[in-house]
Design an enzyme around this catalytic site. Structure first.
Site, PDB file in Angstrom:
ATOM      1  N   GLN A  97       0.919  -1.126   0.133  1.00 25.57           N
ATOM      2  CA  GLN A  97       0.026   0.099   0.063  1.00 25.57           C
ATOM      3  C   GLN A  97       0.879   1.012  -0.013  1.00 25.57           C
ATOM      4  OE1 GLN A  97      -2.525   0.632   3.535  1.00 25.57           O
ATOM      5  NE2 GLN A  97      -3.641   2.099   2.548  1.00 25.57           N
ATOM      6  N   THR A  98       0.747   2.233  -0.804  1.00 24.69           N
ATOM      7  CA  THR A  98       1.509   3.242  -1.055  1.00 24.69           C
ATOM      8  C   THR A  98       0.565   4.542  -0.605  1.00 24.69           C
ATOM      9  OG1 THR A  98       1.121   3.426  -3.407  1.00 24.69           O
ATOM     10  CG2 THR A  98       3.322   2.590  -2.652  1.00 24.69           C
ATOM     11  N   VAL A  99      -0.756   4.708  -1.136  1.00 25.41           N
ATOM     12  CA  VAL A  99      -1.422   5.828  -0.831  1.00 25.41           C
ATOM     13  C   VAL A  99      -2.318   5.504   0.668  1.00 25.41           C
ATOM     14  CG1 VAL A  99      -3.440   7.458  -1.203  1.00 25.41           C
ATOM     15  CG2 VAL A  99      -1.852   6.833  -3.091  1.00 25.41           C
ATOM     16  N   HIS A 103      -8.118   1.830  -1.035  1.00 28.30           N
ATOM     17  CA  HIS A 103      -8.724   1.693  -2.730  1.00 28.30           C
ATOM     18  C   HIS A 103      -8.563   0.355  -3.180  1.00 28.30           C
ATOM     19  CE1 HIS A 103      -4.308   2.642  -2.244  1.00 28.30           C
ATOM     20  NE2 HIS A 103      -4.188   2.037  -3.363  1.00 28.30           N
ATOM     21  N   HIS A 105      -8.385  -1.595  -6.673  1.00 25.98           N
ATOM     22  CA  HIS A 105      -7.920  -1.621  -8.159  1.00 25.98           C
ATOM     23  C   HIS A 105      -8.869  -2.560  -8.879  1.00 25.98           C
ATOM     24  CE1 HIS A 105      -3.849   0.426  -7.490  1.00 25.98           C
ATOM     25  NE2 HIS A 105      -4.099  -0.227  -6.486  1.00 25.98           N
TER      26      HIS A 105
END
Ligand SMILES: [Zn+2]
Length: 287
Positions: A97-99, A103, A105
């Site tokens: 996870q980066t943000v 979310h 996809h």
């Protein structure tokens, strides 16, 4: 509290990113194209509320996200006719996870496309370890405190229903009390030509009218709380605070609002009594 202006997805949800390609938005969720699409039609579906961890979503957001994913998948399939589709959600740095805003996809797939997704071969645990893992997860499921069980929810709804019933009984009894008072005061005012008693009757109509409109207002607030609890929104278990069901920041005070006053349970009952009292007063003054 997270600084939401620093979160790129919150900016997109709030409509503050004019370059964002929005697919669609509802009350709870937003779907849009990521900056760098892995494949043609790659879409992100996010909750509108800033939540970084999947498990911080409430039941309503979870349901709406599920519906949005299904809807977007149907649209992608009928618009782009991909050979396949991946749904990918990553929570935590270890899961890439980066943000820090939950979310999902939706990645349309074509055979031989540039997307790489590799499942390791073989099992992570042997059979005995798997049984222990299974037991641990199942016992956590039954001890999960953050999710209100159906039995507790039914009990919570019963408590709220009891308050709603009491409010509507209070409203009926305020009408039942007022009628003899009005009959007595107005009757006395007319037969004895007493403007003072006519004013007393008018005052009683006003006081009971405001009381009744307030009962109605409270009843409405509790009905809203009932709906929120029934829908599984994040109301603390057994809370009887109707302010939790209203939009953040608004508070429930004890003065009726205009919609309560002009409602069918208030205006058609107290309005004519008020007019009659004013008529009697005017007649006594000017006859
Ligand atoms: Zn955010």
């Amino acid at each position: 509290m997270v600084d939401q202006s620093a979160c790129p997805f919150c900016v997109i949800v709030a409509g503050g990113d004019s370059s964002a390609r929005l697919v669609y938005r509802t009350q709870e969720v937003t779907a849009f194209f990521p900056l760098e699409q892995a494949t043609r039609g790659h879409t992100l579906v996010v909750p509108n509320r800033h939540v970084s961890d999947l498990t911080d979503l409430n039941a309503v957001e979870g349901r709406d996200l599920g519906e949005a994913l299904l809807r977007a998948a149907h649209a992608i399939r009928s618009a782009l006719a991909p050979d396949g589709l991946n749904v990918i959600q990553s929570t935590g740095a270890a899961a890439t996870q980066t943000v820090p805003h939950v979310h999902f996809h939706l990645v349309p797939r074509w055979s031989g496309d540039r997307m790489v997704l590799r499942w390791p071969a073989g099992a992570a645990e042997d059979g005995q370890a798997q049984s222990q893992t299974l037991a641990a997860i199942q016992s956590a499921l039954f001890n999960e405190v953050s999710v209100v069980g159906p039995e507790d929810r039914r009990q919570h709804l019963a408590f709220i229903q009891a308050i709603i019933t009491r409010m509507s009984q209070a409203s009926s009894s305020s009408k039942a009390w007022l009628l003899p008072i009005v009959t007595a005061t107005y009757g006395y005012a007319i037969t004895k030509s007493s403007i003072f008693v006519a004013l007393l009757g008018l005052l009683a109509v006003l006081v009971f009218g405001v009381l009744d409109a307030n009962y109605l207002k409270q009843e409405r607030a509790f009905r809203k709380l009932y709906d929120e609890v029934a829908a599984g929104r994040s109301i603390p278990a057994f809370s009887l605070n109707p302010a939790l069901a209203s939009p953040a920041g608004s508070r429930v005070n004890y003065w009726p609002d205009w919609p309560d006053i002009r409602s069918w349970a208030v205006a058609p009952v107290y309005g004519p009594l008020l007019l009659a009292g004013m008529g009697i007063g005017a007649w006594l003054l000017y006859r």
